[in-house]
Design an enzyme around this catalytic site. Structure first.
Site, PDB file in Angstrom:
ATOM      1  N   HIS A   1       8.375  29.302  24.974  1.00 41.18           N
ATOM      2  CA  HIS A   1       6.903  28.785  24.721  1.00 41.18           C
ATOM      3  C   HIS A   1       6.962  28.215  23.170  1.00 41.18           C
ATOM      4  O   HIS A   1       6.489  26.986  22.853  1.00 41.18           O
ATOM      5  CB  HIS A   1       5.866  29.868  24.780  1.00 41.18           C
ATOM      6  CG  HIS A   1       4.651  29.694  24.389  1.00 41.18           C
ATOM      7  ND1 HIS A   1       3.855  28.690  24.567  1.00 41.18           N
ATOM      8  CD2 HIS A   1       3.875  30.403  23.070  1.00 41.18           C
ATOM      9  CE1 HIS A   1       2.752  28.644  24.051  1.00 41.18           C
ATOM     10  NE2 HIS A   1       2.866  29.588  23.149  1.00 41.18           N
TER      11      HIS A   1
ATOM     12  N   HIS B   1       4.747  31.026  15.277  1.00 41.84           N
ATOM     13  CA  HIS B   1       3.347  31.422  15.552  1.00 41.84           C
ATOM     14  C   HIS B   1       3.012  32.669  16.312  1.00 41.84           C
ATOM     15  O   HIS B   1       1.834  33.470  15.820  1.00 41.84           O
ATOM     16  CB  HIS B   1       2.508  30.443  16.130  1.00 41.84           C
ATOM     17  CG  HIS B   1       2.677  30.183  17.473  1.00 41.84           C
ATOM     18  ND1 HIS B   1       3.628  29.347  18.290  1.00 41.84           N
ATOM     19  CD2 HIS B   1       1.836  30.531  18.554  1.00 41.84           C
ATOM     20  CE1 HIS B   1       3.432  29.574  19.478  1.00 41.84           C
ATOM     21  NE2 HIS B   1       2.440  30.208  19.688  1.00 41.84           N
TER      22      HIS B   1
ATOM     23  N   GLU C   1       2.048  38.628  15.621  1.00 43.30           N
ATOM     24  CA  GLU C   1       1.151  39.087  16.958  1.00 43.30           C
ATOM     25  C   GLU C   1       1.803  39.950  17.892  1.00 43.30           C
ATOM     26  O   GLU C   1       1.262  41.057  18.315  1.00 43.30           O
ATOM     27  CB  GLU C   1       0.481  37.952  17.715  1.00 43.30           C
ATOM     28  CG  GLU C   1      -0.468  38.380  18.754  1.00 43.30           C
ATOM     29  CD  GLU C   1      -1.821  39.008  18.173  1.00 43.30           C
ATOM     30  OE1 GLU C   1      -2.492  39.553  19.074  1.00 43.30           O
ATOM     31  OE2 GLU C   1      -2.083  38.896  16.974  1.00 43.30           O
ATOM     32  N   ASP C   2       3.049  39.452  18.401  1.00 39.58           N
ATOM     33  CA  ASP C   2       3.480  40.072  19.385  1.00 39.58           C
ATOM     34  C   ASP C   2       4.698  41.000  18.921  1.00 39.58           C
ATOM     35  O   ASP C   2       5.513  41.389  19.804  1.00 39.58           O
ATOM     36  CB  ASP C   2       4.102  38.868  20.323  1.00 39.58           C
ATOM     37  CG  ASP C   2       3.039  38.487  21.099  1.00 39.58           C
ATOM     38  OD1 ASP C   2       1.795  38.938  20.935  1.00 39.58           O
ATOM     39  OD2 ASP C   2       3.215  37.210  21.317  1.00 39.58           O
TER      40      ASP C   2
ATOM     41  N   ASP D   1      -0.126  24.814  20.849  1.00 39.81           N
ATOM     42  CA  ASP D   1      -0.068  25.900  21.681  1.00 39.81           C
ATOM     43  C   ASP D   1      -0.931  25.876  22.918  1.00 39.81           C
ATOM     44  O   ASP D   1      -0.283  26.079  23.847  1.00 39.81           O
ATOM     45  CB  ASP D   1      -0.453  27.220  20.793  1.00 39.81           C
ATOM     46  CG  ASP D   1      -0.426  28.414  21.290  1.00 39.81           C
ATOM     47  OD1 ASP D   1       0.723  28.899  21.868  1.00 39.81           O
ATOM     48  OD2 ASP D   1      -1.550  29.246  21.124  1.00 39.81           O
TER      49      ASP D   1
ATOM     50  N   ASP E   1     -13.759  -1.188  34.395  1.00 39.01           N
ATOM     51  CA  ASP E   1     -12.674  -0.934  33.016  1.00 39.01           C
ATOM     52  C   ASP E   1     -11.510  -0.201  33.487  1.00 39.01           C
ATOM     53  O   ASP E   1     -11.303   0.830  32.534  1.00 39.01           O
ATOM     54  CB  ASP E   1     -13.223  -0.922  31.865  1.00 39.01           C
ATOM     55  CG  ASP E   1     -14.253   0.264  31.726  1.00 39.01           C
ATOM     56  OD1 ASP E   1     -14.549   0.777  32.672  1.00 39.01           O
ATOM     57  OD2 ASP E   1     -14.827   0.390  30.449  1.00 39.01           O
TER      58      ASP E   1
END
Length: 768
Positions: free
Chosen positions: A72, A96, A100-101, A170, A290
């Protein structure tokens, strides 16, 4: 002069698939190749280091698809590299999710990669924690929360716009892999993307991301519409290719004959754009004239207008369909000439003419701000394109001016509206202003400045006096007449103005002018409400409760809350309910374990002498205890026919569980004293009572499995409440479904029917 190669590009509906199940090292090499295409330096040591750190940090993590998690962030970095962003942004894209993880900290990042990268990662991490609900039916409380979260988001963007670009990348990769999420998650994420992230990408001018986000959102929000469009466009693909190629060839001959160096290509517009036109204009695909666009890219602005002259000499232009975005750029600084023409076979088509530089700006938008350019000293320099950030600065000003979160949310959504038409007009000095279609001189005055609007007494358009409700037309020259003796705006103006911005500025004036009156009125309304409800207001007016209300609704002081109640922006009942909830939470009387045991023992003794049975509406007979409400636990979803027990809760009556419920089986010894006997009432043949049941189905994944399971339910007239599915890498599907049932007997029949379906391995009921 050598002729430039002309080409036709068709999107056949096969959206670019995410690079799934690729070897991370191969994916990393692809990232480096893309960076080296535009990066002037061969030093990729920081990117290589970031990759190693991210691999280590995410080594034990998997995505829902079953692939290694590192796939990812690598894909996010590749999207950022396609936008040709600087090295720090690429590194932050790879890292990134590490704070957090994983166990990595901000200090670790700062030490290893520098302050710039650490700030970017911190900004993205904070954005991850901001839920941006877009449910139109959400409560007042959730709307307030959304407004507050959007405020935080724009503040993060203001610190460094690269934060939102990483977030957009992301989101794009998450949208590309959305098929692994449940249907509910797909819908929620797609709606959030369409309503929040697509407009932001549009405002930043990054069409490269915006168009794909649009199409992916449509794919999950309106799958039938999306695939129908794909089929229709693919159906006559060869005919369309032939037609558009003939136009490209014709145009190429004339453009080259005029001595203009150009690159010409043709394409079918992207699906979401076509869908919006069909919906807004209530037309079928064949009626969208169009549908095709031919793009002519040239070297200079002079060549743009020269090419336009050649085109208009070749084909008949459709009146009112010419737009000059070069002289009057869009709010996101998009520049191009657009004209719609009638082809030789009577089929209308659009031509867009722009310079190569304008095209790059349209594709990359604000991302061009960080593109690498070589300065004389060999260091990178940034092309200052502050105009593209004017709208962001305006939003930050609104944040400071507005104490009411709801007003800010309304104004922001109006500003981010992708599909509002605009009208171009001029100030007396010839400056171009871009207003929503239908705007009046009052909108224009407030667009210039609040003070101009508040002191406005009249207006001239093209030198002539007009009424204040005059609707501005393209090309009008507006002059606002002001007077120091003006008493300010009239409330009637609120019915005249078109833009949310003008409405809010007029409301702000009235709030400021009448603030003292509104505060007094707010106090009276709050007091009167509490009196009618027999609530002691003094108990609620505690600093901590008042602070909680101010925080929730985004006000700076209590007087602002009272003023909002006074002028009707907040309801007194809404505020009282919130403060009462906080008061009761703090003063809640809870039964102790000893009191519960004593109650059970006392009623049990009574039951021994004279058995008590209380029939409830729920169809449960509870033995030995009275005056408590009964509810079914969601952890094990009991249905008639299951063996059940009751559990005496603190303050919420009796919850009914199956005897095999995991939560009941694992109760601590002291808590087990709360368990009481319960049984189902004798069945009433006339009763149509239904109960919620939940089962898990394990099966080998195959096409049509979901249809077969749904068919079993439909044939038995069973209402399915929810169905979530996931499939692992080995092809094992787990389907968790919740539905309404009359009892255990019917549930067993359904389970047996599903068990007989091809590929189904096992079925189990949830037990907590």
């Amino acid at each position: 002069m050598a002729e430039e190669k002309q080409e036709v590009i068709f999107d056949d509906g096969k959206m670019e698939e995410a690079l799934e199940f690729r070897n991370p090292d191969d994916l990393y090499q692809e990232l480096i190749q893309r960076v080296r295409k535009y990066h002037p330096s061969t030093d990729i040591s920081m990117i290589e280091k970031a990759y190693r750190v991210a691999c280590e940090a995410h080594k034990d993590q998997k995505r829902k698809s079953g692939e290694p998690y590192i796939i990812h962030p690598l894909n996010v970095a590749i999207i950022l590299a396609d936008l040709e962003l600087d090295k720090e942004t690429i590194v932050a894209g790879i890292l990134h999710d590490v704070v957090e993880d994983t166990i990595m900290t901000d200090d670790d990042l700062k030490r290893e990669f520098g302050e710039d990268v650490a700030l970017l990662v911190d900004g993205v991490t904070k954005l991850e924690k901001i839920p941006l609900s877009t449910n139109v039916n959400q409560s007042d409380e959730k709307l307030e929360m959304q407004a507050e979260n959007l405020r935080k988001m724009f503040l993060a963007m203001a610190k460094d716009i690269r934060v939102i670009m990483i977030k957009l990348a992301d989101r794009l990769h998450n949208m590309r892999t959305l098929k692994y999420k449940s249907t509910d998650s797909q819908q929620r994420i797609a709606r959030e993307t369409l309503e929040i992230y697509c407009p932001i990408a549009q405002r930043l001018g990054i069409s490269k991301l915006k168009t794909e986000l649009d199409d992916l959102s449509l794919k999950y929000l309106e799958p039938e519409v999306y695939y129908d469009l794909v089929d229709q466009i693919s159906m006559r693909k060869s005919v369309r290719e032939q037609y558009i190629q003939s136009i490209v060839d014709e145009v190429s001959v004339h453009i080259n004959g005029a001595g203009i160096k150009a690159k010409i290509d043709g394409r079918v517009k992207h699906f979401f754009s076509i869908y919006k036109k069909m919906k807004n204009q209530n037309k079928t695909l064949d009626q969208i004239y169009d549908l095709f666009a031919v793009r002519i890219l040239v070297d200079t602005v002079r060549d743009c207008y020269a090419a336009l002259g050649v085109i208009h000499a070749m084909y008949t232009p459709i009146p009112g369909r010419f737009k000059d975005y070069i002289a009057m750029p869009k709010a996101n600084m998009y520049q191009s000439l657009h004209t719609t023409l009638i082809g030789s076979n009577g089929q209308p088509f659009e031509i867009q003419i722009r310079t190569f530089e304008m095209h790059k700006a349209a594709e990359y938008g604000i991302a061009a701000h960080w593109k690498y350019k070589e300065a004389s000293d060999g260091k990178k320099v940034e092309a200052q394109e502050e105009e593209k950030l004017v709208w962001l600065r305006q939003i930050l000003e609104w944040q400071q001016d507005m104490s009411d979160n709801r007003e800010f949310l309304e104004l922001l959504k109006d500003d981010l509206d992708l599909f509002s038409d605009n009208v171009y007009c001029f100030t007396p000095t010839g400056e171009v202003k871009n207003l929503p279609a239908g705007s009046t001189p009052i909108d224009f005055a407030y667009y210039i400045h609040s003070a101009v609007g508040n002191k406005m007494v009249g207006a001239r358009v093209n030198g002539k006096l007009v009424t204040i409700d005059y609707v501005i037309k393209n090309g009008d020259r507006i002059e606002i007449i002001t007077s120091q003796n003006s008493k300010g705006p009239s409330r009637d103006w609120l019915n005249v103005v078109k833009s949310t911005q003008a409405k809010n500025k007029i409301n702000q004036w009235f709030k400021a002018e009448l603030k003292e009156d509104n505060i007094v009125r707010g106090k009276e309304l709050l007091s009167a409400y509490c009196k009618t409800k027999s609530i002691n207001l003094a108990d609620l007016l505690k600093p901590e409760y008042m602070e909680a209300v101010m925080r929730r609704y985004g006000f700076r002081d209590w007087d602002a809350v009272l003023a909002a109640i006074g002028h009707g922006a907040l309801k007194e009942g809404q505020i009282t309910a919130r403060m009462q909830e906080l008061y009761e939470r703090e003063h809640k009387k809870e039964l102790t374990n000893e009191e519960v045991l004593a109650s059970i023992a006392e009623v049990g003794a009574l039951a021994a002498s004279k058995p008590v049975q209380i029939k409830t509406k729920s169809g449960i007979v509870v033995k030995g205890i009275a005056d408590l409400s009964v509810r079914f636990s969601k952890c094990c979803s009991p249905v008639p026919g299951d063996e059940i027990v009751g559990f005496v809760t603190r303050g919420r009556g009796i919850s009914i569980h199956r005897t095999d419920c995991v939560n009941m089986m694992n109760l601590p010894e002291l808590e087990r004293a709360r368990i009481i006997d319960a049984e189902w009432q004798a069945p009433d043949d006339s009763a149509e009572e239904k109960y919620v049941a939940e089962i898990k189905i394990f099966a080998n994944d195959r096409s049509g499995l979901l249809v077969d399971i749904s068919k079993v339910m439909t044939e038995r007239n069973i209402n399915i409440l929810s169905m979530n599915t996931r499939t692992n890498k080995q092809g094992l599907a787990t389907l968790q479904t919740t539905f309404e049932i009359r009892g255990r007997e019917e549930l067993n029949r359904v389970i047996e029917k599903i068990r007989a379906i091809e590929s189904v391995i096992d079925i189990e009921r949830t037990t907590g």
